[in-house]
Design a protein around this motif. Structure first.
Motif, PDB file in Angstrom:
ATOM      1  N   SER A 115       0.871  -1.173   0.000  1.00  0.00           N
ATOM      2  CA  SER A 115       0.000   0.000   0.000  1.00  0.00           C
ATOM      3  C   SER A 115       0.909   1.224   0.000  1.00  0.00           C
ATOM      4  O   SER A 115       2.072   1.133   0.384  1.00  0.00           O
ATOM      5  CB  SER A 115      -0.916   0.012   1.233  1.00  0.00           C
ATOM      6  OG  SER A 115      -0.152   0.171   2.411  1.00  0.00           O
ATOM      7  N   PRO A 116       0.415   2.375  -0.442  1.00  0.00           N
ATOM      8  CA  PRO A 116      -0.853   2.574  -1.132  1.00  0.00           C
ATOM      9  C   PRO A 116      -0.793   1.977  -2.526  1.00  0.00           C
ATOM     10  O   PRO A 116       0.209   1.326  -2.872  1.00  0.00           O
ATOM     11  CB  PRO A 116      -0.969   4.094  -1.176  1.00  0.00           C
ATOM     12  CG  PRO A 116       0.451   4.538  -1.349  1.00  0.00           C
ATOM     13  CD  PRO A 116       1.243   3.597  -0.473  1.00  0.00           C
ATOM     14  N   GLU A 117      -1.815   2.200  -3.334  1.00  0.00           N
ATOM     15  CA  GLU A 117      -1.758   1.733  -4.709  1.00  0.00           C
ATOM     16  C   GLU A 117      -0.557   2.362  -5.409  1.00  0.00           C
ATOM     17  O   GLU A 117      -0.213   3.516  -5.150  1.00  0.00           O
ATOM     18  CB  GLU A 117      -3.058   2.087  -5.439  1.00  0.00           C
ATOM     19  CG  GLU A 117      -4.269   1.363  -4.877  1.00  0.00           C
ATOM     20  CD  GLU A 117      -5.526   1.635  -5.664  1.00  0.00           C
ATOM     21  OE1 GLU A 117      -5.532   1.368  -6.873  1.00  0.00           O
ATOM     22  OE2 GLU A 117      -6.492   2.116  -5.063  1.00  0.00           O
ATOM     23  N   SER A 234      14.209   0.042  -9.397  1.00  0.00           N
ATOM     24  CA  SER A 234      13.359   1.222  -9.518  1.00  0.00           C
ATOM     25  C   SER A 234      11.913   0.837  -9.796  1.00  0.00           C
ATOM     26  O   SER A 234      11.572  -0.338  -9.967  1.00  0.00           O
ATOM     27  CB  SER A 234      13.886   2.139 -10.623  1.00  0.00           C
ATOM     28  OG  SER A 234      15.179   2.614 -10.311  1.00  0.00           O
ATOM     29  N   ASN A 235      11.067   1.841  -9.870  1.00  0.00           N
ATOM     30  CA  ASN A 235       9.657   1.658 -10.184  1.00  0.00           C
ATOM     31  C   ASN A 235       9.427   2.130 -11.608  1.00  0.00           C
ATOM     32  O   ASN A 235       9.297   3.335 -11.854  1.00  0.00           O
ATOM     33  CB  ASN A 235       8.807   2.458  -9.181  1.00  0.00           C
ATOM     34  CG  ASN A 235       9.022   1.968  -7.758  1.00  0.00           C
ATOM     35  OD1 ASN A 235       8.551   0.914  -7.375  1.00  0.00           O
ATOM     36  ND2 ASN A 235       9.765   2.746  -6.975  1.00  0.00           N
ATOM     37  N   ILE A 236       9.427   1.175 -12.511  1.00  0.00           N
ATOM     38  CA  ILE A 236       9.352   1.478 -13.934  1.00  0.00           C
ATOM     39  C   ILE A 236       7.960   1.186 -14.481  1.00  0.00           C
ATOM     40  O   ILE A 236       7.350   2.021 -15.128  1.00  0.00           O
ATOM     41  CB  ILE A 236      10.421   0.678 -14.715  1.00  0.00           C
ATOM     42  CG1 ILE A 236      11.833   1.044 -14.197  1.00  0.00           C
ATOM     43  CG2 ILE A 236      10.312   0.940 -16.215  1.00  0.00           C
ATOM     44  CD1 ILE A 236      12.944   0.213 -14.810  1.00  0.00           C
ATOM     45  N   LYS A 237       7.454  -0.007 -14.188  1.00  0.00           N
ATOM     46  CA  LYS A 237       6.125  -0.391 -14.656  1.00  0.00           C
ATOM     47  C   LYS A 237       5.040   0.220 -13.768  1.00  0.00           C
ATOM     48  O   LYS A 237       5.296   0.614 -12.635  1.00  0.00           O
ATOM     49  CB  LYS A 237       5.992  -1.914 -14.666  1.00  0.00           C
ATOM     50  CG  LYS A 237       7.028  -2.637 -15.529  1.00  0.00           C
ATOM     51  CD  LYS A 237       6.711  -4.107 -15.660  1.00  0.00           C
ATOM     52  CE  LYS A 237       6.692  -4.829 -14.329  1.00  0.00           C
ATOM     53  NZ  LYS A 237       8.004  -4.886 -13.679  1.00  0.00           N
ATOM     54  N   ILE A 238       3.823   0.248 -14.265  1.00  0.00           N
ATOM     55  CA  ILE A 238       2.704   0.845 -13.544  1.00  0.00           C
ATOM     56  C   ILE A 238       2.440   0.135 -12.215  1.00  0.00           C
ATOM     57  O   ILE A 238       1.964   0.734 -11.254  1.00  0.00           O
ATOM     58  CB  ILE A 238       1.431   0.828 -14.424  1.00  0.00           C
ATOM     59  CG1 ILE A 238       0.333   1.697 -13.823  1.00  0.00           C
ATOM     60  CG2 ILE A 238       0.937  -0.587 -14.647  1.00  0.00           C
ATOM     61  CD1 ILE A 238       0.599   3.157 -13.865  1.00  0.00           C
ATOM     62  N   SER A 239       2.784  -1.162 -12.137  1.00  0.00           N
ATOM     63  CA  SER A 239       2.511  -1.943 -10.930  1.00  0.00           C
ATOM     64  C   SER A 239       3.656  -1.929  -9.927  1.00  0.00           C
ATOM     65  O   SER A 239       3.507  -2.449  -8.810  1.00  0.00           O
ATOM     66  CB  SER A 239       2.203  -3.397 -11.314  1.00  0.00           C
ATOM     67  OG  SER A 239       3.295  -3.969 -12.024  1.00  0.00           O
ATOM     68  N   ASP A 240       4.785  -1.342 -10.285  1.00  0.00           N
ATOM     69  CA  ASP A 240       5.954  -1.347  -9.387  1.00  0.00           C
ATOM     70  C   ASP A 240       5.697  -0.458  -8.176  1.00  0.00           C
ATOM     71  O   ASP A 240       5.188   0.668  -8.295  1.00  0.00           O
ATOM     72  CB  ASP A 240       7.196  -0.845 -10.126  1.00  0.00           C
ATOM     73  CG  ASP A 240       7.715  -1.842 -11.145  1.00  0.00           C
ATOM     74  OD1 ASP A 240       7.330  -3.015 -11.065  1.00  0.00           O
ATOM     75  OD2 ASP A 240       8.504  -1.439 -12.024  1.00  0.00           O
ATOM     76  N   ASN A 241       6.109  -0.957  -7.000  1.00  0.00           N
ATOM     77  CA  ASN A 241       5.949  -0.173  -5.769  1.00  0.00           C
ATOM     78  C   ASN A 241       6.960  -0.695  -4.748  1.00  0.00           C
ATOM     79  O   ASN A 241       6.606  -1.404  -3.803  1.00  0.00           O
ATOM     80  CB  ASN A 241       4.530  -0.308  -5.232  1.00  0.00           C
ATOM     81  CG  ASN A 241       4.174   0.797  -4.246  1.00  0.00           C
ATOM     82  OD1 ASN A 241       4.944   1.717  -4.034  1.00  0.00           O
ATOM     83  ND2 ASN A 241       3.008   0.690  -3.640  1.00  0.00           N
TER      84      ASN A 241
END
Length: 275
Positions: A115-117, A234-241
């Motif tokens: 979380s969060p999204e 890193s956070n590259i894709k939309i789902s990366d967190n």
């Protein structure tokens, strides 16, 4: 100097009548000043007069008047409220087994946030870089992102603007965000939690921000991160967190010691130039 009748720099519609807007979210930018409820104190280093004058003391992270309207300020507060628990308490969540931890080597591991999204976390990071870019405060005076990146961040932030959580959730389901790869870094422990810094040093590609216990990096596009050592973390894709968690010593050397050294080096240069 901006006035309350100037247009909001985010929406460019309403009057920028909000005062005391934090450039960096308060929930992650004031810990180094001391414990909550106790007298808070930090020092403002500007790379100019550290060798000739006593540094100015501060009791809060940077705030600025008349850059946002009330609505846009409320929107940023909504994003920050949604992000704060995961960012502030990731260690507790990890210890309780709520988060996936991926060891990379002894000095680095990855923590997968639940979380969060992911888009909300991305909005939080985008907002910090955008606010640092538009700020006219001394800390950010020379911090200017690539103009195309800055405008892209503004448009992405505005696309998801909402004044209530329900509206934000609806936007998350129906809207798309422009992806700029970003990385978040912190340490598993700190030598001295009051020895961290706020610093806007590099507006390049990647641009970086040092925010107390966290470091943030943002790239213009995926092609720009290819070959960079942070590409896999890193956070590259939309789902990366995910967050990079480094060792206490590595954090101190890179995120604390080096910015302070740079301030001293700049002050020395300015002193020599003035003679």
């Amino acid at each position: 100097m901006r006035k309350p009748t100037d247009e909001c720099l985010l929406c460019k519609v309403n009057a920028a009548n909000k005062t005391n807007s934090h450039i960096l979210p308060r929930f992650i930018s004031t810990g180094f000043l001391g414990a909550k409820g106790a007298p808070r104190k930090g020092f403002l280093l500007n790379g100019i007069n550290e060798l000739t004058a006593k540094p100015k003391t501060v009791q809060d992270s940077p705030k600025e008047d008349y850059i946002l309207c009330e609505e846009c300020e409320a929107y940023f507060s909504l994003v920050e409220t949604a992000s704060a628990p995961a960012v502030k308490f990731w260690q507790t969540k990890a210890a309780e087994g709520e988060l996936k931890i991926v060891p990379i080597h002894p000095h680095l591991k990855l923590v997968q946030l639940n979380s969060p999204e992911p888009v909300v976390m991305r909005l939080l990071v985008y907002s910090m870089f955008w606010r640092a870019d538009i700020s006219d405060l001394g800390t950010f005076k020379n911090y200017k992102l690539d103009s195309d990146l800055a405008e892209s961040l503004r448009c992405s932030l505005l696309e998801f603007k909402a004044l209530a959580n329900g509206a934000l959730q609806a936007n998350l389901k129906t809207k798309e965000i422009t992806l700029h790869p970003y990385a978040t870094m912190t340490a598993g422990a700190f030598k001295d939690e009051t020895a961290n810094v706020l610093a806007a040093i590099n507006p390049g590609n990647p641009a970086s921000l040092h925010v107390d216990k966290f470091g943030f990096y943002i790239f213009k596009a995926e092609k720009d991160i290819a070959g960079n050592f942070m590409a896999d973390f890193s956070n590259i894709k939309i789902s990366d967190n995910q967050i990079m968690v480094v060792s206490e010593q590595l954090w101190y050397d890179v995120m604390v010691k080096r910015p302070l050294e740079m301030a001293v080096e700049q002050a020395k240069k300015n002193l020599l130039d003035s003679k």
